[in-house]
Design a protein around this motif. Structure first.
Motif, PDB file in Angstrom:
ATOM      1  N   GLU A 139      34.842  55.490  49.520  1.00 52.77           N
ATOM      2  CA  GLU A 139      33.403  55.373  49.727  1.00 52.77           C
ATOM      3  C   GLU A 139      32.666  55.242  48.396  1.00 52.77           C
ATOM      4  N   PHE A 140      33.071  56.043  47.409  1.00 57.44           N
ATOM      5  CA  PHE A 140      32.436  55.971  46.095  1.00 57.44           C
ATOM      6  C   PHE A 140      32.725  54.633  45.432  1.00 57.44           C
ATOM      7  N   VAL A 141      33.990  54.240  45.439  1.00 55.55           N
ATOM      8  CA  VAL A 141      34.379  52.990  44.786  1.00 55.55           C
ATOM      9  C   VAL A 141      33.672  51.804  45.427  1.00 55.55           C
ATOM     10  N   ASN A 142      33.611  51.781  46.737  1.00 52.36           N
ATOM     11  CA  ASN A 142      32.964  50.664  47.415  1.00 52.36           C
ATOM     12  C   ASN A 142      31.448  50.662  47.184  1.00 52.36           C
ATOM     13  N   ARG A 143      30.862  51.862  47.068  1.00 47.97           N
ATOM     14  CA  ARG A 143      29.420  51.949  46.777  1.00 47.97           C
ATOM     15  C   ARG A 143      29.114  51.311  45.422  1.00 47.97           C
ATOM     16  N   TRP A 144      30.027  51.486  44.468  1.00 45.01           N
ATOM     17  CA  TRP A 144      29.839  50.957  43.121  1.00 45.01           C
ATOM     18  C   TRP A 144      30.769  49.765  42.861  1.00 45.01           C
ATOM     19  N   GLN A 145      30.951  48.940  43.863  1.00 44.82           N
ATOM     20  CA  GLN A 145      31.849  47.779  43.781  1.00 44.82           C
ATOM     21  C   GLN A 145      31.551  46.931  42.538  1.00 44.82           C
ATOM     22  N   ASP A 146      32.600  46.685  41.748  1.00 43.44           N
ATOM     23  CA  ASP A 146      32.527  45.860  40.535  1.00 43.44           C
ATOM     24  C   ASP A 146      31.619  46.459  39.466  1.00 43.44           C
ATOM     25  N   LYS A 147      31.349  47.761  39.591  1.00 46.55           N
ATOM     26  CA  LYS A 147      30.521  48.442  38.589  1.00 46.55           C
ATOM     27  C   LYS A 147      31.232  49.655  37.998  1.00 46.55           C
ATOM     28  N   ILE A 148      32.563  49.737  38.197  1.00 47.56           N
ATOM     29  CA  ILE A 148      33.350  50.837  37.627  1.00 47.56           C
ATOM     30  C   ILE A 148      34.497  50.241  36.825  1.00 47.56           C
ATOM     31  N   LEU A 149      34.599  50.640  35.555  1.00 46.27           N
ATOM     32  CA  LEU A 149      35.724  50.256  34.708  1.00 46.27           C
ATOM     33  C   LEU A 149      36.605  51.474  34.464  1.00 46.27           C
ATOM     34  N   ASN A 150      37.900  51.213  34.316  1.00 42.27           N
ATOM     35  CA  ASN A 150      38.844  52.266  33.990  1.00 42.27           C
ATOM     36  C   ASN A 150      39.807  51.748  32.930  1.00 42.27           C
ATOM     37  N   ILE A 151      40.353  52.660  32.150  1.00 47.83           N
ATOM     38  CA  ILE A 151      41.404  52.307  31.202  1.00 47.83           C
ATOM     39  C   ILE A 151      42.661  53.073  31.556  1.00 47.83           C
ATOM     40  N   HIS A 152      43.797  52.358  31.548  1.00 49.63           N
ATOM     41  CA  HIS A 152      45.073  52.953  31.934  1.00 49.63           C
ATOM     42  C   HIS A 152      46.096  52.663  30.839  1.00 49.63           C
ATOM     43  N   PRO A 153      46.929  53.659  30.471  1.00 45.99           N
ATOM     44  CA  PRO A 153      47.845  53.488  29.339  1.00 45.99           C
ATOM     45  C   PRO A 153      49.162  52.792  29.686  1.00 45.99           C
ATOM     46  N   SER A 154      49.061  51.653  30.359  1.00 50.83           N
ATOM     47  CA  SER A 154      50.227  50.795  30.574  1.00 50.83           C
ATOM     48  C   SER A 154      49.730  49.381  30.784  1.00 50.83           C
ATOM     49  N   LEU A 155      50.667  48.450  30.816  1.00 49.79           N
ATOM     50  CA  LEU A 155      50.319  47.071  31.134  1.00 49.79           C
ATOM     51  C   LEU A 155      50.385  46.926  32.650  1.00 49.79           C
ATOM     52  N   LEU A 156      49.266  47.226  33.286  1.00 47.95           N
ATOM     53  CA  LEU A 156      49.240  47.090  34.736  1.00 47.95           C
ATOM     54  C   LEU A 156      49.582  45.655  35.132  1.00 47.95           C
ATOM     55  N   PRO A 157      50.301  45.500  36.253  1.00 48.69           N
ATOM     56  CA  PRO A 157      50.557  46.485  37.312  1.00 48.69           C
ATOM     57  C   PRO A 157      51.775  47.390  37.098  1.00 48.69           C
ATOM     58  N   ALA A 158      52.359  47.391  35.906  1.00 47.26           N
ATOM     59  CA  ALA A 158      53.514  48.260  35.648  1.00 47.26           C
ATOM     60  C   ALA A 158      53.053  49.697  35.379  1.00 47.26           C
ATOM     61  N   PHE A 159      53.848  50.650  35.825  1.00 48.04           N
ATOM     62  CA  PHE A 159      53.686  52.070  35.508  1.00 48.04           C
ATOM     63  C   PHE A 159      52.310  52.618  35.878  1.00 48.04           C
ATOM     64  N   LYS A 160      51.972  52.484  37.132  1.00 43.90           N
ATOM     65  CA  LYS A 160      50.752  53.111  37.638  1.00 43.90           C
ATOM     66  C   LYS A 160      50.965  54.618  37.747  1.00 43.90           C
ATOM     67  N   GLY A 161      49.876  55.369  37.813  1.00 44.08           N
ATOM     68  CA  GLY A 161      49.980  56.804  38.040  1.00 44.08           C
ATOM     69  C   GLY A 161      50.153  57.605  36.764  1.00 44.08           C
ATOM     70  N   LEU A 162      50.848  58.741  36.895  1.00 43.37           N
ATOM     71  CA  LEU A 162      50.991  59.702  35.799  1.00 43.37           C
ATOM     72  C   LEU A 162      52.334  59.567  35.082  1.00 43.37           C
ATOM     73  N   HIS A 163      52.484  60.315  33.977  1.00 40.12           N
ATOM     74  CA  HIS A 163      53.723  60.350  33.186  1.00 40.12           C
ATOM     75  C   HIS A 163      54.145  58.937  32.782  1.00 40.12           C
ATOM     76  N   VAL A 164      53.156  58.173  32.385  1.00 40.10           N
ATOM     77  CA  VAL A 164      53.359  56.745  32.122  1.00 40.10           C
ATOM     78  C   VAL A 164      54.312  56.512  30.955  1.00 40.10           C
ATOM     79  N   HIS A 165      54.116  57.235  29.851  1.00 44.03           N
ATOM     80  CA  HIS A 165      54.903  56.962  28.650  1.00 44.03           C
ATOM     81  C   HIS A 165      56.361  57.379  28.832  1.00 44.03           C
ATOM     82  N   GLU A 166      56.569  58.503  29.488  1.00 46.35           N
ATOM     83  CA  GLU A 166      57.948  58.929  29.772  1.00 46.35           C
ATOM     84  C   GLU A 166      58.659  57.878  30.626  1.00 46.35           C
ATOM     85  N   ARG A 167      57.974  57.387  31.634  1.00 52.87           N
ATOM     86  CA  ARG A 167      58.583  56.410  32.539  1.00 52.87           C
ATOM     87  C   ARG A 167      58.847  55.091  31.836  1.00 52.87           C
ATOM     88  N   ALA A 168      57.950  54.696  30.938  1.00 51.57           N
ATOM     89  CA  ALA A 168      58.150  53.445  30.205  1.00 51.57           C
ATOM     90  C   ALA A 168      59.382  53.529  29.313  1.00 51.57           C
TER      91      ALA A 168
END
Length: 219
Positions: free
Chosen positions: A98-127
């Motif tokens: 509901e929150f994400v759709n309310r702010w559609q295309d108005k939310i940015l995020n940064i993730h410490p992997s080359l998405l779509p690889a290694f989504k979620g947590l413990h990214v560096h260990e998994r890489a």
């Protein structure tokens, strides 16, 4: 042209928030941070924001009986200050659809992997455990699914054979501090166009070519 009004959401020290603050302080930068918001009263990034004359706000998720109520309060506050864009910078809460759709295309995020690889947590260990030779970081528009959404900028970081997760994380963080301000600048300049699941960048600077994904036609 009026600057894009940005709220940055953090849960701890918010080092990426700090990189955005520094970028926005540069003359002519097309965005301004109007609030740093945290779900954690003890977040160290709140002090940094206050020292840089940026208004802060704490909305503690523990004060709400569920995610929906918490996110509704977030929306109420963000709408009240008339923000144009939300930047997640180590905000350790899963946002409701509901929150994400309310702010559609108005939310940015940064993730410490080359998405779509290694989504979620413990990214560096998994890489490292995967045997991959490269990883990196990604700035993307947020969608209801975790670590999904059109990709704006990416940076590639090699994985060394002697790497620990901590050493790899430190090198990736250096690149995060480069590509997040770049992504914000591109969005604020209205040069980012979403076509389905893909972002196209208008009039991309050649010096930033390697950070743009997908490749802009003509470069």
């Amino acid at each position: 042209m009026a600057k894009l009004k940005v709220a940055v959401l953090i849960s701890a020290r918010g080092s990426n928030m700090q990189s955005l603050v520094h970028a926005c302080s540069a003359p002519g930068f097309p965005a301004e941070i109007v609030c740093v918001l945290s779900n954690n009263l003890e977040a160290a990034g709140l002090k940094f924001a206050a020292e840089n004359a940026i208004p802060t706000r704490v909305i503690d998720h523990r004060d709400f009986e569920n995610r929906e109520a918490f996110d509704a309060k977030l929306t109420e506050f963000l709408a009240s200050i008339d923000v144009d864009l939300i930047c997640l910078a180590g905000f350790m809460r899963l946002l409701t659809p509901e929150f994400v759709n309310r702010w559609q295309d108005k939310i940015l995020n940064i993730h410490p992997s080359l998405l779509p690889a290694f989504k979620g947590l413990h990214v560096h260990e998994r890489a490292i455990e995967s045997g991959a030779r490269f990883t990196g970081c990604t700035v993307h528009f947020v969608r209801p699914e975790m670590d999904e959404g059109p990709i704006i900028t990416q940076a590639v970081v090699p994985i060394h054979q002697t790497d620990t997760p901590e050493a790899l994380a430190a090198r990736i963080l250096e690149q995060e501090h480069l590509i997040y301000p770049l992504a914000l600048k591109l969005v604020a300049e209205n040069r980012v166009k979403i076509h389905g699941a893909v972002v196209l960048i208008e009039a991309a600077d050649e010096q930033h070519h390697a950070l743009l994904n997908p490749k802009v036609e003509g470069f």
